[in-house]
Design an enzyme around this catalytic site. Sequence first.
Site, PDB file in Angstrom:
ATOM      1  N   ASP A   1      -4.596 -13.424   4.469  1.00 43.44           N
ATOM      2  CA  ASP A   1      -5.862 -12.778   4.804  1.00 43.44           C
ATOM      3  C   ASP A   1      -7.062 -13.113   3.914  1.00 43.44           C
ATOM      4  O   ASP A   1      -8.177 -12.688   4.236  1.00 43.44           O
ATOM      5  CB  ASP A   1      -5.701 -11.261   4.917  1.00 43.44           C
ATOM      6  CG  ASP A   1      -4.852 -10.639   3.828  1.00 43.44           C
ATOM      7  OD1 ASP A   1      -4.534 -11.342   2.854  1.00 43.44           O
ATOM      8  OD2 ASP A   1      -4.509  -9.450   3.939  1.00 43.44           O
TER       9      ASP A   1
ATOM     10  N   ASP B   1      -2.584 -11.061  -1.712  1.00 42.62           N
ATOM     11  CA  ASP B   1      -3.154 -10.508  -0.486  1.00 42.62           C
ATOM     12  C   ASP B   1      -4.629 -10.196  -0.759  1.00 42.62           C
ATOM     13  O   ASP B   1      -5.012  -9.954  -1.905  1.00 42.62           O
ATOM     14  CB  ASP B   1      -2.392  -9.229  -0.136  1.00 42.62           C
ATOM     15  CG  ASP B   1      -2.744  -8.670   1.221  1.00 42.62           C
ATOM     16  OD1 ASP B   1      -1.972  -8.903   2.162  1.00 42.62           O
ATOM     17  OD2 ASP B   1      -3.771  -7.977   1.331  1.00 42.62           O
TER      18      ASP B   1
ATOM     19  N   HIS C   1      -6.183  -7.597  -0.088  1.00 41.66           N
ATOM     20  CA  HIS C   1      -6.333  -6.187  -0.438  1.00 41.66           C
ATOM     21  C   HIS C   1      -5.566  -5.879  -1.715  1.00 41.66           C
ATOM     22  O   HIS C   1      -4.485  -6.434  -1.944  1.00 41.66           O
ATOM     23  CB  HIS C   1      -5.808  -5.299   0.693  1.00 41.66           C
ATOM     24  CG  HIS C   1      -6.393  -5.630   2.026  1.00 41.66           C
ATOM     25  ND1 HIS C   1      -5.709  -6.351   2.992  1.00 41.66           N
ATOM     26  CD2 HIS C   1      -7.614  -5.354   2.551  1.00 41.66           C
ATOM     27  CE1 HIS C   1      -6.469  -6.494   4.052  1.00 41.66           C
ATOM     28  NE2 HIS C   1      -7.636  -5.902   3.818  1.00 41.66           N
TER      29      HIS C   1
ATOM     30  N   HIS D   1       0.819  -1.222   0.000  1.00 40.12           N
ATOM     31  CA  HIS D   1       0.000   0.000   0.000  1.00 40.12           C
ATOM     32  C   HIS D   1       0.851   1.270   0.000  1.00 40.12           C
ATOM     33  O   HIS D   1       0.295   2.367  -0.103  1.00 40.12           O
ATOM     34  CB  HIS D   1      -0.935   0.028   1.212  1.00 40.12           C
ATOM     35  CG  HIS D   1      -1.922  -1.099   1.243  1.00 40.12           C
ATOM     36  ND1 HIS D   1      -2.704  -1.441   0.164  1.00 40.12           N
ATOM     37  CD2 HIS D   1      -2.230  -1.991   2.235  1.00 40.12           C
ATOM     38  CE1 HIS D   1      -3.473  -2.481   0.484  1.00 40.12           C
ATOM     39  NE2 HIS D   1      -3.193  -2.832   1.726  1.00 40.12           N
TER      40      HIS D   1
END
Length: 324
Positions: free
Chosen positions: A247, A167, A169, A118
């Site tokens: 995740d 991931d 995200h 990110h």
Amino acid sequence: MLAFHSDHLPLPLPAGHPFPAGRQALLRQAVRDTLPRVRLARAEPATDGELALAHEPAWIQAVVDGTTSPAQQREIGFPWSEAMVHRARCSVGATIQAARAALDEEGVAVNLAGGTHHAYAHKGSGYCVFNDVAVAARLMQAEHHRDRRQRAGGVPAGLRVLVIDLDVHQGNGTAAIFRDDPSVFTLSMHAARNFPMRKEASDLDVELPDGCTDEPYLNALDDALSQVVARMAIQPAGLAFYLAGADPHRDDRLGRLKLSVEGLAERDRRVFEFLRRQGTAVAVSMAGGYGRNPATTVAVQQRTVALALNAWTEARCVASVTAR
């Protein structure tokens, strides 16, 4: 196989902070106890010059000097401290060392943390201060160019890089850093309605609905990897970065998907088999994992390390038999 860690460094956080700061130490312990063929090594910190390959100097300076604003610290999710800065440097350094080891005859190596996807060139976000994959990719491309030029003379072909980000995200910072860069292909497969709400355009984005389970997830992965082969056919990747987030697991606090432990293991098997068939070296980062039971997250990540080790051990055995 080498695995690099930075859990010897503290990460001071307020009481009740949701980030699982102790997870990496638990993973290192699990790897040490169950995978004796994995060689554990402490990560070295990335230098300012290495960080500047992917980050704006002003951002690096603000982080190092502790002049990030309260809003910037809120976006990252960590309060500033010298310890936080050093750990962030070492997280990048671990991926640099893993990528270098993977290219230098190992074939595969691991960062027991990392996957800080990110972070943008000019800012951090979502528990990510610096983007470890972006920095390592740029540095490996530079070292490849230097080494090939010294050996062969002239201008060598560049090192093409593949990022496989699984991931839960989207890897928005990575996508932004490598936007319009044909030397790096970014694949992100993630929950469509999860953080970040404003996505960036990867070279290939696969958005999954809430509650996605093993079978549709694995079908989507197979299709995505087939597209990667087609779109990189002219110049395949010489190095891959695999963000093996835990995740997507069904009990993750910050995920929205419903994969089982076995589904995640099958995901890893398919990625490692794909890269092995392509002859692509790979640096693995653990990326996210926020399970309600931390032991489940650690078990998923330990299995990722074990599957990476097994995949390349089998490859070496096959190569040895073929060479006889």
